[in-house]
Design a protein around this motif. Structure first.
Motif, PDB file in Angstrom:
ATOM      1  N   PHE A  55       0.836  -1.192   0.000  1.00 25.82           N
ATOM      2  CA  PHE A  55       0.000   0.000   0.000  1.00 25.82           C
ATOM      3  C   PHE A  55       0.871   1.242   0.000  1.00 25.82           C
ATOM      4  CE2 PHE A  55      -2.270  -3.495   1.858  1.00 25.82           C
ATOM      5  CZ  PHE A  55      -3.499  -3.441   1.213  1.00 25.82           C
ATOM      6  N   ARG A  56       0.368   2.298  -0.616  1.00 29.18           N
ATOM      7  CA  ARG A  56       1.179   3.506  -0.778  1.00 29.18           C
ATOM      8  C   ARG A  56       1.348   4.261   0.541  1.00 29.18           C
ATOM      9  NH1 ARG A  56      -3.836   4.632  -2.748  1.00 29.18           N
ATOM     10  NH2 ARG A  56      -4.912   6.447  -1.859  1.00 29.18           N
ATOM     11  N   ASP A  57       0.391   4.058   1.472  1.00 30.04           N
ATOM     12  CA  ASP A  57       0.493   4.720   2.770  1.00 30.04           C
ATOM     13  C   ASP A  57      -0.351   3.961   3.785  1.00 30.04           C
ATOM     14  OD1 ASP A  57      -2.239   5.547   2.484  1.00 30.04           O
ATOM     15  OD2 ASP A  57      -1.557   7.254   1.300  1.00 30.04           O
ATOM     16  N   ILE A  58      -0.260   4.365   5.031  1.00 33.12           N
ATOM     17  CA  ILE A  58      -0.964   3.652   6.098  1.00 33.12           C
ATOM     18  C   ILE A  58      -2.478   3.773   5.962  1.00 33.12           C
ATOM     19  CG2 ILE A  58      -1.510   3.856   8.562  1.00 33.12           C
ATOM     20  CD1 ILE A  58       1.348   3.753   9.203  1.00 33.12           C
ATOM     21  N   TYR A  59      -2.955   4.923   5.478  1.00 34.63           N
ATOM     22  CA  TYR A  59      -4.402   5.111   5.421  1.00 34.63           C
ATOM     23  C   TYR A  59      -5.052   4.188   4.381  1.00 34.63           C
ATOM     24  CZ  TYR A  59      -3.640   9.006   8.525  1.00 34.63           C
ATOM     25  OH  TYR A  59      -3.285   9.758   9.607  1.00 34.63           O
ATOM     26  N   SER A  60      -4.381   3.946   3.244  1.00 36.16           N
ATOM     27  CA  SER A  60      -4.918   3.000   2.277  1.00 36.16           C
ATOM     28  C   SER A  60      -4.837   1.580   2.832  1.00 36.16           C
ATOM     29  CB  SER A  60      -4.172   3.106   0.935  1.00 36.16           C
ATOM     30  OG  SER A  60      -2.787   2.882   1.096  1.00 36.16           O
ATOM     31  N   CYS A  61      -3.818   1.310   3.634  1.00 36.00           N
ATOM     32  CA  CYS A  61      -3.699   0.025   4.313  1.00 36.00           C
ATOM     33  C   CYS A  61      -4.858  -0.163   5.296  1.00 36.00           C
ATOM     34  CB  CYS A  61      -2.366  -0.034   5.046  1.00 36.00           C
ATOM     35  SG  CYS A  61      -2.204  -1.380   6.213  1.00 36.00           S
ATOM     36  N   MET A  62      -5.181   0.883   6.054  1.00 38.30           N
ATOM     37  CA  MET A  62      -6.283   0.817   7.013  1.00 38.30           C
ATOM     38  C   MET A  62      -7.603   0.539   6.313  1.00 38.30           C
ATOM     39  SD  MET A  62      -5.179   3.983   9.502  1.00 38.30           S
ATOM     40  CE  MET A  62      -6.739   4.047  10.393  1.00 38.30           C
ATOM     41  N   GLU A  63      -7.783   1.132   5.144  1.00 37.14           N
ATOM     42  CA  GLU A  63      -9.011   0.915   4.381  1.00 37.14           C
ATOM     43  C   GLU A  63      -9.113  -0.558   3.967  1.00 37.14           C
ATOM     44  OE1 GLU A  63     -12.629   1.962   3.001  1.00 37.14           O
ATOM     45  OE2 GLU A  63     -11.247   3.259   4.110  1.00 37.14           O
ATOM     46  N   ALA A  64      -7.996  -1.133   3.516  1.00 36.69           N
ATOM     47  CA  ALA A  64      -7.989  -2.535   3.092  1.00 36.69           C
ATOM     48  C   ALA A  64      -8.257  -3.468   4.268  1.00 36.69           C
ATOM     49  CB  ALA A  64      -6.648  -2.873   2.446  1.00 36.69           C
TER      50      ALA A  64
ATOM     51  N   ARG B 269      -8.137  -8.472   7.657  1.00 35.36           N
ATOM     52  CA  ARG B 269      -7.263  -8.066   8.751  1.00 35.36           C
ATOM     53  C   ARG B 269      -5.873  -8.681   8.616  1.00 35.36           C
ATOM     54  NH1 ARG B 269     -10.236  -5.963  13.133  1.00 35.36           N
ATOM     55  NH2 ARG B 269     -11.965  -4.845  12.163  1.00 35.36           N
ATOM     56  N   ALA B 270      -4.879  -7.915   8.990  1.00 36.89           N
ATOM     57  CA  ALA B 270      -3.497  -8.402   9.001  1.00 36.89           C
ATOM     58  C   ALA B 270      -3.056  -8.627  10.439  1.00 36.89           C
ATOM     59  CB  ALA B 270      -2.582  -7.388   8.333  1.00 36.89           C
ATOM     60  N   ASP B 271      -2.160  -9.575  10.618  1.00 37.87           N
ATOM     61  CA  ASP B 271      -1.568  -9.802  11.938  1.00 37.87           C
ATOM     62  C   ASP B 271      -0.363  -8.898  12.162  1.00 37.87           C
ATOM     63  OD1 ASP B 271      -2.197 -13.143  11.091  1.00 37.87           O
ATOM     64  OD2 ASP B 271      -3.317 -12.027  12.597  1.00 37.87           O
TER      65      ASP B 271
ATOM     66  N   LYS C  89      -0.066   5.973  14.733  1.00 36.56           N
ATOM     67  CA  LYS C  89      -0.908   6.045  15.937  1.00 36.56           C
ATOM     68  C   LYS C  89      -2.368   5.770  15.594  1.00 36.56           C
ATOM     69  CE  LYS C  89      -2.165   9.263  19.644  1.00 36.56           C
ATOM     70  NZ  LYS C  89      -1.991  10.653  20.149  1.00 36.56           N
ATOM     71  N   ALA C  90      -2.846   6.347  14.489  1.00 36.39           N
ATOM     72  CA  ALA C  90      -4.236   6.143  14.072  1.00 36.39           C
ATOM     73  C   ALA C  90      -4.502   4.676  13.725  1.00 36.39           C
ATOM     74  CB  ALA C  90      -4.549   7.028  12.867  1.00 36.39           C
ATOM     75  N   LEU C  91      -3.542   4.048  13.058  1.00 28.42           N
ATOM     76  CA  LEU C  91      -3.676   2.635  12.705  1.00 28.42           C
ATOM     77  C   LEU C  91      -3.777   1.771  13.959  1.00 28.42           C
ATOM     78  CD1 LEU C  91      -3.518   0.224  10.709  1.00 28.42           C
ATOM     79  CD2 LEU C  91      -1.037   0.392  10.875  1.00 28.42           C
TER      80      LEU C  91
ATOM     81  N   PHE D 240      -6.910  -0.514  14.993  1.00 28.38           N
ATOM     82  CA  PHE D 240      -6.684  -1.961  15.006  1.00 28.38           C
ATOM     83  C   PHE D 240      -5.681  -2.287  16.114  1.00 28.38           C
ATOM     84  CE2 PHE D 240      -7.607  -0.693  10.606  1.00 28.38           C
ATOM     85  CZ  PHE D 240      -8.762  -1.444  10.374  1.00 28.38           C
ATOM     86  N   PRO D 241      -6.104  -2.252  17.371  1.00 27.18           N
ATOM     87  CA  PRO D 241      -5.165  -2.391  18.496  1.00 27.18           C
ATOM     88  C   PRO D 241      -4.423  -3.721  18.557  1.00 27.18           C
ATOM     89  CG  PRO D 241      -7.458  -2.468  19.244  1.00 27.18           C
ATOM     90  CD  PRO D 241      -7.490  -2.036  17.817  1.00 27.18           C
ATOM     91  N   LEU D 242      -4.953  -4.773  17.932  1.00 29.86           N
ATOM     92  CA  LEU D 242      -4.310  -6.081  18.006  1.00 29.86           C
ATOM     93  C   LEU D 242      -3.229  -6.285  16.950  1.00 29.86           C
ATOM     94  CD1 LEU D 242      -7.371  -8.408  18.753  1.00 29.86           C
ATOM     95  CD2 LEU D 242      -5.751  -7.379  20.364  1.00 29.86           C
ATOM     96  N   VAL D 243      -3.181  -5.417  15.944  1.00 30.13           N
ATOM     97  CA  VAL D 243      -2.192  -5.589  14.886  1.00 30.13           C
ATOM     98  C   VAL D 243      -0.793  -5.273  15.421  1.00 30.13           C
ATOM     99  CG1 VAL D 243      -2.256  -3.223  13.970  1.00 30.13           C
ATOM    100  CG2 VAL D 243      -1.705  -5.127  12.452  1.00 30.13           C
ATOM    101  N   LYS D 244       0.184  -6.034  14.955  1.00 28.42           N
ATOM    102  CA  LYS D 244       1.570  -5.815  15.360  1.00 28.42           C
ATOM    103  C   LYS D 244       2.276  -5.032  14.250  1.00 28.42           C
ATOM    104  CE  LYS D 244       1.563 -10.154  17.959  1.00 28.42           C
ATOM    105  NZ  LYS D 244       1.526  -9.553  19.297  1.00 28.42           N
ATOM    106  N   ILE D 245       2.877  -3.922  14.609  1.00 29.47           N
ATOM    107  CA  ILE D 245       3.488  -3.028  13.624  1.00 29.47           C
ATOM    108  C   ILE D 245       5.007  -3.046  13.747  1.00 29.47           C
ATOM    109  CG2 ILE D 245       3.628  -0.657  12.769  1.00 29.47           C
ATOM    110  CD1 ILE D 245       0.865  -0.174  14.003  1.00 29.47           C
ATOM    111  N   ILE D 246       5.665  -3.271  12.609  1.00 28.94           N
ATOM    112  CA  ILE D 246       7.120  -3.147  12.516  1.00 28.94           C
ATOM    113  C   ILE D 246       7.424  -1.899  11.687  1.00 28.94           C
ATOM    114  CG2 ILE D 246       9.282  -4.197  11.759  1.00 28.94           C
ATOM    115  CD1 ILE D 246       7.811  -6.914  11.774  1.00 28.94           C
TER     116      ILE D 246
END
Length: 203
Positions: free
Chosen positions: A20-29, A34-36, A54-56, A60-66
């Motif tokens: 995805f080009r940015d986090i917001y398009s990722c959030m829409e998808a 859902r992604a882990d 932070k918004a992501l 989606f509080p359970l998602v793990k972000i690297i």
């Protein structure tokens, strides 16, 4: 499942959802699939990217972000970590897949550069706790209620025009508030102001 294709195409342990080009398009998808884990590659040049992380996490509080970034600005790294990311990779030699394996099992990853900075900051804080608390109280009392409101919006990555709309004033007035805050906090820019506000727990 993981969002970010380049590092995981040939890795059978993970099913790639997409790039995805940015986090917001990722959030829409993610409203549909859902992604882990999400791997966010960024330069972290401004607060907007940190605010997006932070918004992501909030949605989606359970998602793990690297976060993978060569950014060496310690203030921006601290802000990024405060958003709840599970891993920060600051070295291209690090195997992203191995980091993902650690995190998916409930672990946490910090590059040595980041870890040394974080632990040295914690050590310094423990030594100077009382002094810091007094300074934090002084900082908060030096700001008016309106300036605290504007400072909170700064930490959220808002521009002067966005701040003006939020508090219903002109852009020039918002700019004046920001300038006053920078002076009172003895910082050069908005990033430093945001970091100082978070460290001092001003809200």
């Amino acid at each position: 499942r993981i969002i970010n294709k380049r590092h995981f195409d040939s890795y059978k342990n993970y099913k790639v959802i997409g790039d995805f080009r940015d986090i917001y398009s990722c959030m829409e998808a993610m409203k549909n699939t859902r992604a882990d884990i999400i791997l966010f590659e960024t330069d972290l040049f401004d607060l907007n990217e940190i605010e997006a992380i932070k918004a992501l996490k909030e949605e989606f509080p359970l998602v793990k972000i690297i976060v993978k970034s060569l950014q060496k600005n310690k203030d921006k790294i601290l802000l990024t970590l405060s958003c709840g990311v599970c891993g920060y990779i600051a070295d291209n030699s690090i195997d992203v897949k191995k980091v993902a394996d650690i995190i998916i099992k409930g672990g946490f990853w910090l590059d040595s550069f980041v870890a040394k900075y974080i632990f040295s900051s914690l050590s310094d804080f423990s030594i100077k706790t009382n002094e810091k608390l007094r300074e934090n109280k002084r900082l908060k009392s030096s700001l008016t209620q309106r300036e605290l409101e504007v400072l909170k919006l700064i930490t959220e990555g808002k521009t002067n025009s966005q701040i003006a709309r939020e508090i219903i004033v002109s852009t020039n007035t918002a700019k004046a508030h920001v300038g006053s805050i920078l002076t009172k906090l003895s910082v050069r820019d908005r990033v430093q102001a945001a970091v100082k506000a978070v460290k001092a727990n001003l809200f």
